[in-house]
Design a protein around this motif. Sequence first.
Motif, PDB file in Angstrom:
ATOM      1  N   ALA A  86       0.860  -1.181   0.000  1.00  0.00           N
ATOM      2  CA  ALA A  86       0.000   0.000   0.000  1.00  0.00           C
ATOM      3  C   ALA A  86       0.899   1.235   0.000  1.00  0.00           C
ATOM      4  O   ALA A  86       1.271   1.744   1.041  1.00  0.00           O
ATOM      5  CB  ALA A  86      -0.908  -0.008   1.221  1.00  0.00           C
ATOM      6  N   GLY A  87       1.274   1.667  -1.171  1.00  0.00           N
ATOM      7  CA  GLY A  87       2.145   2.833  -1.297  1.00  0.00           C
ATOM      8  C   GLY A  87       1.463   4.094  -0.811  1.00  0.00           C
ATOM      9  O   GLY A  87       0.241   4.160  -0.745  1.00  0.00           O
ATOM     10  N   PRO A  88       2.243   5.118  -0.455  1.00  0.00           N
ATOM     11  CA  PRO A  88       1.660   6.355   0.061  1.00  0.00           C
ATOM     12  C   PRO A  88       0.839   7.111  -0.981  1.00  0.00           C
ATOM     13  O   PRO A  88      -0.084   7.828  -0.630  1.00  0.00           O
ATOM     14  CB  PRO A  88       2.883   7.166   0.487  1.00  0.00           C
ATOM     15  N   THR A  89       1.168   6.937  -2.244  1.00  0.00           N
ATOM     16  CA  THR A  89       0.415   7.601  -3.311  1.00  0.00           C
ATOM     17  C   THR A  89       0.253   6.629  -4.468  1.00  0.00           C
ATOM     18  O   THR A  89       0.972   5.633  -4.559  1.00  0.00           O
ATOM     19  CB  THR A  89       1.153   8.848  -3.830  1.00  0.00           C
ATOM     20  N   GLN A  90      -0.661   6.937  -5.364  1.00  0.00           N
ATOM     21  CA  GLN A  90      -0.843   6.102  -6.553  1.00  0.00           C
ATOM     22  C   GLN A  90       0.448   6.042  -7.367  1.00  0.00           C
ATOM     23  O   GLN A  90       0.793   5.013  -7.910  1.00  0.00           O
ATOM     24  CB  GLN A  90      -1.984   6.645  -7.424  1.00  0.00           C
ATOM     25  N   GLY A  91       1.161   7.152  -7.455  1.00  0.00           N
ATOM     26  CA  GLY A  91       2.380   7.212  -8.252  1.00  0.00           C
ATOM     27  C   GLY A  91       3.487   6.313  -7.748  1.00  0.00           C
ATOM     28  O   GLY A  91       4.369   5.920  -8.499  1.00  0.00           O
ATOM     29  N   ALA A  92       3.454   5.967  -6.451  1.00  0.00           N
ATOM     30  CA  ALA A  92       4.494   5.127  -5.866  1.00  0.00           C
ATOM     31  C   ALA A  92       4.195   3.632  -6.017  1.00  0.00           C
ATOM     32  O   ALA A  92       5.034   2.807  -5.680  1.00  0.00           O
ATOM     33  CB  ALA A  92       4.680   5.469  -4.389  1.00  0.00           C
ATOM     34  N   LYS A  93       3.032   3.292  -6.520  1.00  0.00           N
ATOM     35  CA  LYS A  93       2.682   1.882  -6.693  1.00  0.00           C
ATOM     36  C   LYS A  93       3.380   1.302  -7.911  1.00  0.00           C
ATOM     37  O   LYS A  93       3.710   2.012  -8.857  1.00  0.00           O
ATOM     38  CB  LYS A  93       1.172   1.718  -6.819  1.00  0.00           C
ATOM     39  N   ALA A  94       3.589   0.000  -7.898  1.00  0.00           N
ATOM     40  CA  ALA A  94       4.291  -0.691  -8.988  1.00  0.00           C
ATOM     41  C   ALA A  94       3.394  -0.859 -10.204  1.00  0.00           C
ATOM     42  O   ALA A  94       2.184  -1.031 -10.090  1.00  0.00           O
ATOM     43  CB  ALA A  94       4.762  -2.056  -8.510  1.00  0.00           C
ATOM     44  N   SER A  95       4.034  -0.805 -11.376  1.00  0.00           N
ATOM     45  CA  SER A  95       3.336  -1.085 -12.634  1.00  0.00           C
ATOM     46  C   SER A  95       4.288  -1.853 -13.541  1.00  0.00           C
ATOM     47  O   SER A  95       5.500  -1.827 -13.359  1.00  0.00           O
ATOM     48  CB  SER A  95       2.870   0.210 -13.306  1.00  0.00           C
ATOM     49  N   TRP A  96       3.716  -2.530 -14.513  1.00  0.00           N
ATOM     50  CA  TRP A  96       4.520  -3.270 -15.484  1.00  0.00           C
ATOM     51  C   TRP A  96       5.053  -2.311 -16.533  1.00  0.00           C
ATOM     52  O   TRP A  96       4.367  -1.392 -16.948  1.00  0.00           O
ATOM     53  CB  TRP A  96       3.688  -4.364 -16.156  1.00  0.00           C
ATOM     54  N   GLU A  97       6.275  -2.537 -16.952  1.00  0.00           N
ATOM     55  CA  GLU A  97       6.928  -1.671 -17.927  1.00  0.00           C
ATOM     56  C   GLU A  97       7.541  -2.492 -19.048  1.00  0.00           C
ATOM     57  O   GLU A  97       8.203  -3.498 -18.794  1.00  0.00           O
ATOM     58  CB  GLU A  97       8.025  -0.858 -17.222  1.00  0.00           C
ATOM     59  N   HIS A  98       7.267  -2.073 -20.283  1.00  0.00           N
ATOM     60  CA  HIS A  98       7.988  -2.585 -21.448  1.00  0.00           C
ATOM     61  C   HIS A  98       9.061  -1.542 -21.735  1.00  0.00           C
ATOM     62  O   HIS A  98       8.734  -0.427 -22.142  1.00  0.00           O
ATOM     63  CB  HIS A  98       7.061  -2.723 -22.664  1.00  0.00           C
ATOM     64  N   ILE A  99      10.306  -1.854 -21.486  1.00  0.00           N
ATOM     65  CA  ILE A  99      11.380  -0.877 -21.645  1.00  0.00           C
ATOM     66  C   ILE A  99      11.412  -0.376 -23.082  1.00  0.00           C
ATOM     67  O   ILE A  99      11.434   0.819 -23.337  1.00  0.00           O
ATOM     68  CB  ILE A  99      12.723  -1.465 -21.183  1.00  0.00           C
ATOM     69  N   VAL A 100      11.435  -1.307 -24.031  1.00  0.00           N
ATOM     70  CA  VAL A 100      11.208  -0.952 -25.429  1.00  0.00           C
ATOM     71  C   VAL A 100       9.696  -1.038 -25.584  1.00  0.00           C
ATOM     72  O   VAL A 100       9.114  -2.101 -25.393  1.00  0.00           O
ATOM     73  CB  VAL A 100      11.928  -1.917 -26.400  1.00  0.00           C
ATOM     74  N   ASN A 101       9.058   0.060 -25.887  1.00  0.00           N
ATOM     75  CA  ASN A 101       7.605   0.142 -25.849  1.00  0.00           C
ATOM     76  C   ASN A 101       6.960  -0.667 -26.972  1.00  0.00           C
ATOM     77  O   ASN A 101       6.408  -0.119 -27.920  1.00  0.00           O
ATOM     78  CB  ASN A 101       7.160   1.603 -25.907  1.00  0.00           C
ATOM     79  N   ASP A 102       7.064  -1.974 -26.850  1.00  0.00           N
ATOM     80  CA  ASP A 102       6.482  -2.899 -27.822  1.00  0.00           C
ATOM     81  C   ASP A 102       5.942  -4.092 -27.043  1.00  0.00           C
ATOM     82  O   ASP A 102       6.717  -4.890 -26.507  1.00  0.00           O
ATOM     83  CB  ASP A 102       7.537  -3.338 -28.838  1.00  0.00           C
ATOM     84  N   ALA A 103       4.633  -4.194 -26.953  1.00  0.00           N
ATOM     85  CA  ALA A 103       4.001  -5.253 -26.167  1.00  0.00           C
ATOM     86  C   ALA A 103       4.303  -6.650 -26.697  1.00  0.00           C
ATOM     87  O   ALA A 103       4.042  -7.639 -26.020  1.00  0.00           O
ATOM     88  CB  ALA A 103       2.497  -5.030 -26.105  1.00  0.00           C
ATOM     89  N   GLN A 104       4.856  -6.742 -27.898  1.00  0.00           N
ATOM     90  CA  GLN A 104       5.195  -8.043 -28.471  1.00  0.00           C
ATOM     91  C   GLN A 104       6.535  -8.573 -27.951  1.00  0.00           C
ATOM     92  O   GLN A 104       6.827  -9.753 -28.105  1.00  0.00           O
ATOM     93  CB  GLN A 104       5.239  -7.958 -30.001  1.00  0.00           C
ATOM     94  N   ILE A 105       7.353  -7.692 -27.365  1.00  0.00           N
ATOM     95  CA  ILE A 105       8.657  -8.108 -26.846  1.00  0.00           C
ATOM     96  C   ILE A 105       8.487  -8.469 -25.377  1.00  0.00           C
ATOM     97  O   ILE A 105       8.489  -7.611 -24.497  1.00  0.00           O
ATOM     98  CB  ILE A 105       9.720  -7.005 -27.024  1.00  0.00           C
ATOM     99  N   ILE A 106       8.288  -9.745 -25.118  1.00  0.00           N
ATOM    100  CA  ILE A 106       8.035 -10.228 -23.760  1.00  0.00           C
ATOM    101  C   ILE A 106       9.227 -11.090 -23.344  1.00  0.00           C
ATOM    102  O   ILE A 106       9.192 -12.315 -23.428  1.00  0.00           O
ATOM    103  CB  ILE A 106       6.699 -11.002 -23.694  1.00  0.00           C
ATOM    104  N   THR A 107      10.285 -10.404 -22.932  1.00  0.00           N
ATOM    105  CA  THR A 107      11.508 -11.073 -22.492  1.00  0.00           C
ATOM    106  C   THR A 107      11.930 -10.497 -21.143  1.00  0.00           C
ATOM    107  O   THR A 107      11.512  -9.399 -20.765  1.00  0.00           O
ATOM    108  CB  THR A 107      12.658 -10.844 -23.490  1.00  0.00           C
TER     109      THR A 107
END
Length: 94
Positions: A31-52
């Motif tokens: 339960a992070g102090p703010t919404q911005g501090a919560k974890a989210s999934w990230e595609h470093i190269v912004n391509d949802a097809q690259i799942i490595t």
Amino acid sequence: MNRWKIPPALEQEVLARDTACIYCGIQFAPAGPTQGAKASWEHIVNDAQIITRENIARCCRSCNASKGARNLRDWLASDYCGRKAISETTVAQV
């Protein structure tokens, strides 16, 4: 498989590996102090097809929202990264 089509084994690996934002380093908590501090999934190269393991990571919602669809190098030059002291040398290796 989760809604981002990340296989369960990779999802568990990344959850164990990334306990803090790979960009700004903020530690994730249930339960992070703010919404911005919560974890989210990230595609470093912004391509949802690259799942490595090299392209899937966890970052805070603030960094994810700031980065958006930009490539990493362009985002690192942004005002947001300047304010947060995020640079190529501070980003966690994945």
